[in-house]
Design a protein around this motif. Structure first.
Motif, short mmCIF file in Angstrom:
data_model
loop_
_atom_site.label_atom_id
_atom_site.label_comp_id
_atom_site.label_asym_id
_atom_site.label_seq_id
_atom_site.Cartn_x
_atom_site.Cartn_y
_atom_site.Cartn_z
N TYR A 135 -0.95 33.10 10.64
CA TYR A 135 0.45 33.37 10.93
C TYR A 135 1.08 32.09 11.49
CZ TYR A 135 -0.72 38.27 10.28
OH TYR A 135 -1.15 39.47 9.74
N VAL A 136 1.84 31.40 10.64
CA VAL A 136 2.31 30.06 10.98
C VAL A 136 3.23 30.05 12.18
CG1 VAL A 136 3.53 28.04 10.11
CG2 VAL A 136 2.06 29.36 8.57
N LYS A 137 4.28 30.86 12.16
CA LYS A 137 5.26 30.83 13.25
C LYS A 137 4.69 31.33 14.56
CE LYS A 137 9.46 31.12 10.46
NZ LYS A 137 10.74 31.87 10.21
N GLU A 138 3.77 32.28 14.47
CA GLU A 138 3.19 32.85 15.68
C GLU A 138 2.00 32.04 16.20
OE1 GLU A 138 2.34 37.04 15.20
OE2 GLU A 138 3.97 37.22 13.75
N MET A 139 1.52 31.10 15.40
CA MET A 139 0.36 30.30 15.75
C MET A 139 -0.85 31.21 16.05
SD MET A 139 2.06 27.24 18.03
CE MET A 139 0.48 26.38 18.21
N LYS A 152 -5.66 23.22 19.85
CA LYS A 152 -4.48 22.71 19.13
C LYS A 152 -4.90 21.93 17.89
CE LYS A 152 -2.71 19.07 20.66
NZ LYS A 152 -2.12 18.11 21.60
N ASN A 153 -5.90 21.06 18.01
CA ASN A 153 -6.33 20.26 16.86
C ASN A 153 -6.99 21.13 15.78
OD1 ASN A 153 -5.37 17.72 17.55
ND2 ASN A 153 -7.21 17.19 18.70
N GLU A 154 -7.74 22.14 16.19
CA GLU A 154 -8.35 23.05 15.23
C GLU A 154 -7.26 23.81 14.46
OE1 GLU A 154 -12.39 23.89 17.89
OE2 GLU A 154 -10.82 25.40 17.73
N TRP A 155 -6.25 24.24 15.18
CA TRP A 155 -5.14 24.98 14.57
C TRP A 155 -4.42 24.09 13.56
CZ3 TRP A 155 0.19 24.62 14.27
CH2 TRP A 155 0.87 25.79 13.91
N LYS A 156 -4.11 22.86 13.95
CA LYS A 156 -3.40 21.95 13.06
C LYS A 156 -4.25 21.58 11.85
CE LYS A 156 -0.95 18.65 15.14
NZ LYS A 156 -0.61 17.57 16.11
N MET A 157 -5.54 21.38 12.07
CA MET A 157 -6.43 21.04 10.96
C MET A 157 -6.53 22.19 9.97
SD MET A 157 -10.42 19.82 11.09
CE MET A 157 -9.99 18.20 11.70
N LEU A 158 -6.65 23.42 10.47
CA LEU A 158 -6.72 24.58 9.60
C LEU A 158 -5.44 24.71 8.77
CD1 LEU A 158 -8.18 27.13 8.65
CD2 LEU A 158 -7.18 28.35 10.61
N GLN A 159 -4.29 24.46 9.38
CA GLN A 159 -3.03 24.54 8.66
C GLN A 159 -2.97 23.50 7.54
OE1 GLN A 159 0.51 24.11 11.05
NE2 GLN A 159 1.86 24.71 9.38
N VAL A 160 -3.42 22.28 7.82
CA VAL A 160 -3.42 21.23 6.79
C VAL A 160 -4.29 21.65 5.61
CG1 VAL A 160 -4.10 18.86 6.26
CG2 VAL A 160 -2.93 19.36 8.41
N PHE A 161 -5.49 22.16 5.91
CA PHE A 161 -6.39 22.59 4.84
C PHE A 161 -5.77 23.71 4.00
CE2 PHE A 161 -10.14 20.75 7.21
CZ PHE A 161 -10.52 19.89 6.19
N MET A 162 -5.20 24.71 4.67
CA MET A 162 -4.70 25.87 3.97
C MET A 162 -3.40 25.57 3.21
SD MET A 162 -5.64 29.07 6.50
CE MET A 162 -5.25 30.30 5.26
N GLU A 163 -2.69 24.53 3.60
CA GLU A 163 -1.50 24.12 2.87
C GLU A 163 -1.86 23.22 1.69
OE1 GLU A 163 1.06 22.34 5.77
OE2 GLU A 163 1.97 24.27 6.34
N LYS A 172 -8.75 9.66 6.65
CA LYS A 172 -7.47 9.01 6.95
C LYS A 172 -6.32 9.99 6.82
CE LYS A 172 -8.35 4.11 5.96
NZ LYS A 172 -7.92 2.94 5.14
N GLN A 173 -6.36 10.84 5.80
CA GLN A 173 -5.30 11.83 5.63
C GLN A 173 -5.29 12.82 6.78
OE1 GLN A 173 -6.48 12.94 1.57
NE2 GLN A 173 -4.40 12.48 0.92
N LEU A 174 -6.47 13.25 7.19
CA LEU A 174 -6.54 14.18 8.32
C LEU A 174 -6.10 13.52 9.61
CD1 LEU A 174 -9.91 15.94 7.43
CD2 LEU A 174 -7.62 16.95 7.34
N LEU A 175 -6.48 12.26 9.81
CA LEU A 175 -6.05 11.53 11.00
C LEU A 175 -4.54 11.41 11.04
CD1 LEU A 175 -8.71 8.66 11.15
CD2 LEU A 175 -8.36 10.42 12.87
N GLY A 176 -3.93 11.23 9.86
CA GLY A 176 -2.49 11.08 9.79
C GLY A 176 -1.74 12.35 10.16
#
Length: 229
Positions: A135-139, A152-163, A172-176
């Motif tokens: 749930y993106v908006k609800e985090m 926070k980093n796990e949440w952001k990483m999961l979002q990047v993967f799922m998008e 490098k892409q993940l670091l960015g």
């Protein structure tokens, strides 16, 4: 077709970005001075702008301030000015993102594609993949109906993967994508640690991952289809 205005005075960087953007299917208007960009901006409508700050005929910050009076297009600063105060001034001028040189072209492309993907599916508030519900908006993240506790980093990483399902993402892409709260990059060791911890939380068997796969010598891959709802 999405139209991008590129304002970069370095000829080789300009050509490299233009070539890559066009290869990805974007329409690009390439400029090397503010005067050229101002002329292009008055003649055409753009969806996104990539803008340097130190330019031969002025300051990119001043140009962006003028643009902001007339347009809400997405603006990414791409500059060698890497101090915290420079980034603050960039965002205050109206920038939406800030990338410092030397930069990864793949990270820039990832940010551009992510922006347009969100514009294409603005109503998407939930990402689903296998037994994962994000749930993106609800985090909030559920795994087989159970809510997960993510950093926070796990949440952001999961979002990047799922998008970006079925797409190999380099370190490098993940670091960015993974900035900490102060705007600093996390290091490569943090990537590996977060991958391991994320697997332990979302994988049925973290020793045999089904979602986040290693691609030896390249990076990581979210190996399941994902849908936006």
């Amino acid at each position: 077709m999405n139209h991008i205005l590129l304002l970069e005075d370095d000829e080789s960087i300009n050509k490299g970005i233009s070539f890559k953007l066009q290869k990805e299917g974007y329409s690009v208007t390439s400029c090397r001075t503010i005067a050229e960009a101002e002329s292009a901006f008055q003649k055409q409508q753009f969806h996104l702008m990539i803008c340097d700050i130190t330019l031969p005929d002025g300051n990119g910050l001043d140009f962006v301030k003028k643009v902001r009076l007339e347009s809400s297009l997405h603006i990414i600063f791409l500059t060698a000015l890497d101090q915290e105060i420079d980034q603050v001034m960039g965002y205050e001028a109206g920038g939406d993102d800030y990338i410092t040189k030397p930069f990864s072209l793949s990270v820039l492309m990832l940010k551009v594609s992510a922006y347009f993907r969100k514009q294409k599916n603005p109503a998407g508030e939930r990402l689903e993949s296998g037994h994962i519900c994000f749930y993106v908006k609800e985090m909030r993240v559920l795994a087989a109906g159970t809510e997960l506790s993510l950093t926070k980093n796990e949440w952001k990483m999961l979002q990047v993967f799922m998008e970006h399902p079925k797409q190999i993402l380099s370190k490098k892409q993940l670091l960015g994508q993974l900035f900490d709260a102060e705007g600093d990059f996390v290091d490569e060791n943090t990537i590996a640690v977060n991958i391991r911890r994320l697997r332990e939380k979302i994988e049925p068997d973290s020793s045999k991952p089904e979602y986040i796969k290693n691609v030896r010598g390249i990076g990581y891959l979210w190996d399941k289809e994902c849908r936006s709802l």
